[in-house]
Design an enzyme around this catalytic site. Structure first.
Site, mmCIF file in Angstrom:
data_model
loop_
_atom_site.group_PDB
_atom_site.id
_atom_site.type_symbol
_atom_site.label_atom_id
_atom_site.label_comp_id
_atom_site.label_asym_id
_atom_site.label_seq_id
_atom_site.Cartn_x
_atom_site.Cartn_y
_atom_site.Cartn_z
ATOM 1 C CG MET A 1 -4.861 2.936 10.868
ATOM 2 S SD MET A 1 -5.377 1.905 12.237
ATOM 3 C CE MET A 1 -3.939 0.865 12.403
ATOM 4 C CG PHE B 1 -0.788 -0.290 1.202
ATOM 5 C CD1 PHE B 1 -0.308 0.910 1.704
ATOM 6 C CD2 PHE B 1 -0.159 -0.815 0.087
ATOM 7 C CE1 PHE B 1 0.766 1.562 1.128
ATOM 8 C CE2 PHE B 1 0.911 -0.181 -0.506
ATOM 9 C CZ PHE B 1 1.388 1.010 0.012
ATOM 10 C CD GLU B 2 -7.164 1.013 6.373
ATOM 11 O OE1 GLU B 2 -8.253 1.549 6.113
ATOM 12 O OE2 GLU B 2 -6.599 1.120 7.480
ATOM 13 N N GLY B 3 -8.471 -0.725 1.525
ATOM 14 C CA GLY B 3 -9.279 -0.609 0.322
ATOM 15 C C GLY B 3 -8.753 -1.465 -0.804
#
Length: 607
Positions: free
Chosen positions: A1, A392-394
């Site tokens: 997000m 969780f991203e990246g």
């Protein structure tokens, strides 16, 4: 997000694709010698009879007189929008046989390939904008393969390309006949809402249909499938058929299975249709700060954005309200806690969301795992929250080189996350609400590139959420994949779908519900989730992220998935009448956009 406005997160995928394309080079060679018994099996490979024998997606192909290599005609194919101008032909072949596929092509990025080989599907490409070049590749058919699909296509946004003199050299196959009825149907696993089935493989079958009480409920490319969306403690009757290009067999003998009692993830008292939104509680951006007490009753699940780590690898998560200097209208801690209790008294769920665009979390050690459990528990207890949202991203999740099976991950950041969440669920019990908001890169891209980036890019994040989702499926309340900030993604129809319209949301959601083979391996099928565990993730406004979808297109997607109407070009693999609802980034951006998103949700579901 995103903390800020529009960001094309999928640019990282496109960069991987571009790097792979530039590094790979074209496979261009002359065809090897063939046996005297071999023949060219392609029908109208020179396009002298127009498109006879060929199927070109979305009327993207035409026979033209120039440019051509030989004869009077060649194929001209025109990519447009989300269509890459694929032209294909199904050809009868022999099992356990070698074939050489060749074509002469001209244009920017032209592909030649074969699918359904029964072994390893092949493709090759070249960039040849001004001259004819020959593409050649070879493959060997599997022990039960009787037909393959050969194809050409271009690339998105490129000019016209041309194809001529396409050949498939090898032994001709026998006429395809309808396969035999599958035998050995049995149950292999039961839950309260799903039944896993297997049966004996059928020679000459290219796929299978699973029927429940006479209604087709699932399809499979291999001899197993999982039927989801069932009712606890209920008996069901199943049959299976085998299919190929000639048709469908009769139904097998029936097998009866009874689902187990309830007690899995459940809906933790969510309404049948739920609206989920993220509330910018710890920061402000162009959308402005919204106080908890001012969140309208439309929102059933409110995710506090965000709990963030003190460092990438510590596992220590902290949360605090937006500073007054950044958010002049921020409420006090006491007012915030009181507003949360008021929402919960009205039946709403309030969760802490961990991660986001800037919150990289890597639980690479057991110490980080334990710190995560301790610190998240403190946030939940301090504010009296209902559960956890994982955003969780990246590089927070990635696969190790040994992670070839989503059912048994080895990467520490994945294994420790699963363990941490299970510990939290055990601590707070059955009422603990667990949601996840991965990007399409981490989920649906696993259909093609689990554990390795497209075209040799070796990106270990592709599909990296799949082992987490699978391990926690019985604890999972809602999965709402971010259907935005994404590039084109291939659906179960093997066509690419582009964000921003109903078709993208239909295809991406159907994959989650029907299940799909991971990285094309039919022995490793990701089972579909229950419809009540899935919501569609969208941006609330054009400022909130790339891929904003108008209310009219959102409603088309809902109509197709829930009612199987307004489906357009993509046909779903079921009627998902229990689909839970919608998620959006964010409540703040929806307020900025005059509540368009939530008002449309309320109008559609009659709330």
């Amino acid at each position: 997000m995103e903390r800020t406005g529009t960001v094309v997160r999928f640019s990282r995928l496109l960069a991987v694709c571009s790097a792979g394309l530039l590094a790979a080079g074209a496979l261009v060679a002359s065809a090897p010698a063939v046996d005297a018994a071999d023949a060219d099996l392609v029908r109208n490979g020179g396009f002298e009879a127009g498109l006879d024998g060929w199927d070109c997606a979305n009327s993207s192909g035409a026979a033209v007189t120039a440019p051509k290599r030989t004869g009077d005609y060649a194929l001209k194919a025109t990519p447009a929008g989300s269509d890459h101008a694929k032209c294909s032909q199904t050809i009868t072949v022999k099992p356990n046989s070698s074939y050489t596929l060749s074509a002469w092509v001209q244009g920017s990025y032209v592909y030649l390939g074969a699918s359904g080989t029964g072994t390893t599907d092949v493709s090759t490409w070249t960039q040849s904008p001004d001259a004819w070049k020959q593409l050649t590749t070879t493959f060997t058919t599997g022990p039960s393969t009787t037909s393959v699909s050969v194809y050409t296509h271009g690339w998105y946004g490129t000019p016209d390309h041309y194809v001529d003199d396409l050949t498939l050299i090898g032994p001709g196959g026998e006429p395809v006949v309808i396969p035999a009825v599958p035998a050995g149907l049995k149950t292999t696993a039961l839950t309260s809402t799903s039944v896993a089935l297997s049966w004996n493989a059928v020679s000459g079958a290219s796929g299978y249909n699973v029927y429940r009480g006479g209604t087709k409920v699932a399809t499979a490319t291999g001899p197993s499938a999982t039927v989801t969306g069932l009712t606890p403690s209920t008996a069901y009757s199943f049959q299976v058929t085998a299919t190929n290009a000639a048709g469908e067999s009769a139904k097998s003998a029936a097998v009866t299975a009874t689902t187990t009692e309830g007690g899995g993830g459940g809906d933790t008292k969510l309404p049948a249709r739920a609206l989920v939104g993220y509330l910018h509680s710890s920061f402000a951006n162009g959308s402005g700060y919204t106080r908890m007490a001012d969140v309208p009753d439309s929102w059933d699940v409110i995710n506090l954005a965000f709990g963030e780590p003190t460092s990438v690898t510590s596992g220590d998560i902290r949360f605090s309200l937006c500073p007054v200097a950044e958010c002049p209208n921020v409420e006090s801690e006491a007012e915030f806690k009181a507003a949360i209790k008021a929402k919960q008294a009205a039946g709403k769920k309030v969760l802490i969301s961990i991660g986001g665009q800037n919150g990289q979390v890597q639980l690479g050690t057991t110490a980080a795992r334990d710190a995560f459990v301790t610190s998240v528990s403190k946030i939940i207890d301090t504010y009296g929250l209902d559960g956890l949202d994982i955003d969780f991203e990246g590089h927070s999740l990635s696969l190790d080189t040994g992670d070839t099976d989503f059912r048994s991950p080895t990467s520490p950041v994945i294994v420790n996350l699963i363990s941490a969440v299970k510990s939290l669920k055990a601590k707070y019990g059955s009422d603990f609400v667990l949601t996840m908001a991965p990007e399409t890169f981490f989920v649906q891209l696993g259909y093609q590139f689990y554990g390795s980036g497209p075209w040799g890019g070796q990106d270990p994040r592709a599909g990296a959420y799949l082992p987490v989702i699978h391990a926690l499926r019985d604890d999972l309340t809602l999965l709402h994949v971010q259907d935005y900030n994404s590039g084109p993604i291939m659906g179960l129809d093997n066509q690419y779908h582009t964000m921003g319209g109903a078709d993208f949301h239909i295809a991406m959601t159907d994959m989650l519900l029907a299940g799909f083979p991971v990285a094309g391996d039919t022995t490793k099928v990701f089972p579909g989730l229950r419809p009540d565990q899935v919501a569609i993730g969208l941006p609330a406004s054009t400022q909130a992220g790339n891929g904003h979808t108008t209310p009219a297109e959102v409603n088309k997607a809902l109509n197709c998935l829930i009612k199987k109407t307004d489906c357009g070009s993509y046909q779903t693999h079921g009627t998902w009448s229990d689909l839970r609802g919608l998620m959006t980034w964010s409540i703040n951006w929806d307020r900025f956009n005059n509540w368009e998103f939530s008002r449309n949700f309320d109008a559609y579901f009659g709330s």
